[in-house]
Design a protein around this motif. Structure first.
Motif, PDB file in Angstrom:
ATOM      1  N   LYS A  88      12.004  20.827 -39.854  1.00 55.07           N
ATOM      2  CA  LYS A  88      11.387  21.590 -38.773  1.00 55.07           C
ATOM      3  C   LYS A  88      10.031  21.012 -38.353  1.00 55.07           C
ATOM      4  CE  LYS A  88      10.594  26.238 -37.248  1.00 55.07           C
ATOM      5  NZ  LYS A  88      10.687  27.632 -37.499  1.00 55.07           N
ATOM      6  N   ALA A  89       9.522  20.059 -39.115  1.00 56.16           N
ATOM      7  CA  ALA A  89       8.203  19.498 -38.826  1.00 56.16           C
ATOM      8  C   ALA A  89       8.327  18.246 -37.966  1.00 56.16           C
ATOM      9  CB  ALA A  89       7.483  19.154 -40.121  1.00 56.16           C
ATOM     10  N   LEU A  90       7.346  18.031 -37.118  1.00 59.88           N
ATOM     11  CA  LEU A  90       7.251  16.804 -36.345  1.00 59.88           C
ATOM     12  C   LEU A  90       6.655  15.710 -37.231  1.00 59.88           C
ATOM     13  CD1 LEU A  90       5.834  18.280 -33.032  1.00 59.88           C
ATOM     14  CD2 LEU A  90       8.152  17.468 -33.422  1.00 59.88           C
ATOM     15  N   GLY A  91       6.966  14.482 -36.941  1.00 63.96           N
ATOM     16  CA  GLY A  91       6.465  13.362 -37.738  1.00 63.96           C
ATOM     17  C   GLY A  91       4.965  13.372 -37.965  1.00 63.96           C
ATOM     18  N   PRO A  92       4.155  13.524 -36.901  1.00 63.59           N
ATOM     19  CA  PRO A  92       2.704  13.521 -37.105  1.00 63.59           C
ATOM     20  C   PRO A  92       2.215  14.637 -38.031  1.00 63.59           C
ATOM     21  CG  PRO A  92       3.201  13.168 -34.797  1.00 63.59           C
ATOM     22  CD  PRO A  92       4.502  13.506 -35.488  1.00 63.59           C
ATOM     23  N   ASN A 109      21.002  21.935 -40.563  1.00 65.31           N
ATOM     24  CA  ASN A 109      21.252  23.203 -39.885  1.00 65.31           C
ATOM     25  C   ASN A 109      19.972  23.967 -39.559  1.00 65.31           C
ATOM     26  OD1 ASN A 109      24.081  22.972 -39.834  1.00 65.31           O
ATOM     27  ND2 ASN A 109      24.181  23.634 -41.962  1.00 65.31           N
ATOM     28  N   GLN A 110      18.832  23.422 -39.957  1.00 65.03           N
ATOM     29  CA  GLN A 110      17.576  24.092 -39.659  1.00 65.03           C
ATOM     30  C   GLN A 110      17.272  24.007 -38.171  1.00 65.03           C
ATOM     31  OE1 GLN A 110      14.854  22.066 -42.353  1.00 65.03           O
ATOM     32  NE2 GLN A 110      14.449  24.038 -43.307  1.00 65.03           N
ATOM     33  N   LEU A 111      16.417  24.888 -37.730  1.00 71.06           N
ATOM     34  CA  LEU A 111      15.950  24.822 -36.350  1.00 71.06           C
ATOM     35  C   LEU A 111      15.162  23.531 -36.152  1.00 71.06           C
ATOM     36  CD1 LEU A 111      14.680  28.482 -35.932  1.00 71.06           C
ATOM     37  CD2 LEU A 111      16.747  27.488 -34.944  1.00 71.06           C
ATOM     38  N   PRO A 112      15.213  22.952 -34.970  1.00 69.26           N
ATOM     39  CA  PRO A 112      14.429  21.739 -34.728  1.00 69.26           C
ATOM     40  C   PRO A 112      12.941  22.092 -34.651  1.00 69.26           C
ATOM     41  CG  PRO A 112      15.465  22.480 -32.710  1.00 69.26           C
ATOM     42  CD  PRO A 112      15.981  23.366 -33.796  1.00 69.26           C
ATOM     43  N   PRO A 113      12.081  21.073 -34.706  1.00 67.73           N
ATOM     44  CA  PRO A 113      10.645  21.342 -34.551  1.00 67.73           C
ATOM     45  C   PRO A 113      10.379  22.065 -33.234  1.00 67.73           C
ATOM     46  CG  PRO A 113      11.009  19.081 -35.213  1.00 67.73           C
ATOM     47  CD  PRO A 113      12.357  19.674 -34.922  1.00 67.73           C
TER      48      PRO A 113
END
Length: 117
Positions: A66-70, A89-93
């Protein structure tokens, strides 16, 4: 009257600085004595730990998908051993689609030129 108000403000600033320094020292002592430290990935505490070049035995990131790379860079710099937990299956960031659109749309970027000599 203005002189007295100014002296009061200077005295408050001094107390505030001393209080912040004391709280910072206590924070460092607690952190040094802790067996487990928990934080969000984008916490200012993580930034402070990275700046201080702190190192931990392990960094465990829950809901990593769910976290963005940065957002992950800071926590990942705090240890050589990392465990990232997440699944497909998690929600996207949040705002991942919007960020991809912004990064993919080069018309939003204005050319920058160095001044001519």
């Amino acid at each position: 009257m203005n002189d007295a108000a100014e002296r009061l403000n200077v005295a408050r600033d001094g107390v505030d600085r001393e209080l912040r320094a004391g709280l910072g020292a206590i924070s460092h002592l607690v952190l040094d004595a802790a067996n487990i430290v928990m934080s969000t990935a984008n916490s200012s505490d993580v930034e402070r730990l990275v700046e201080a070049r702190e190192q931990f035995d392990w960094v465990i990131i829950e809901e990593a998908a769910k976290a963005l790379g940065p957002e992950l860079l800071g926590p990942l710099m705090l240890s050589g051993r990392r465990l990232m937990i997440g699944d497909h299956n998690q929600l996207p960031p949040q705002d991942a689609e919007r960020l991809a659109k912004i990064l993919g749309d080069h018309s939003l970027v204005r050319p920058w030129h160095l001044p001519s000599r």
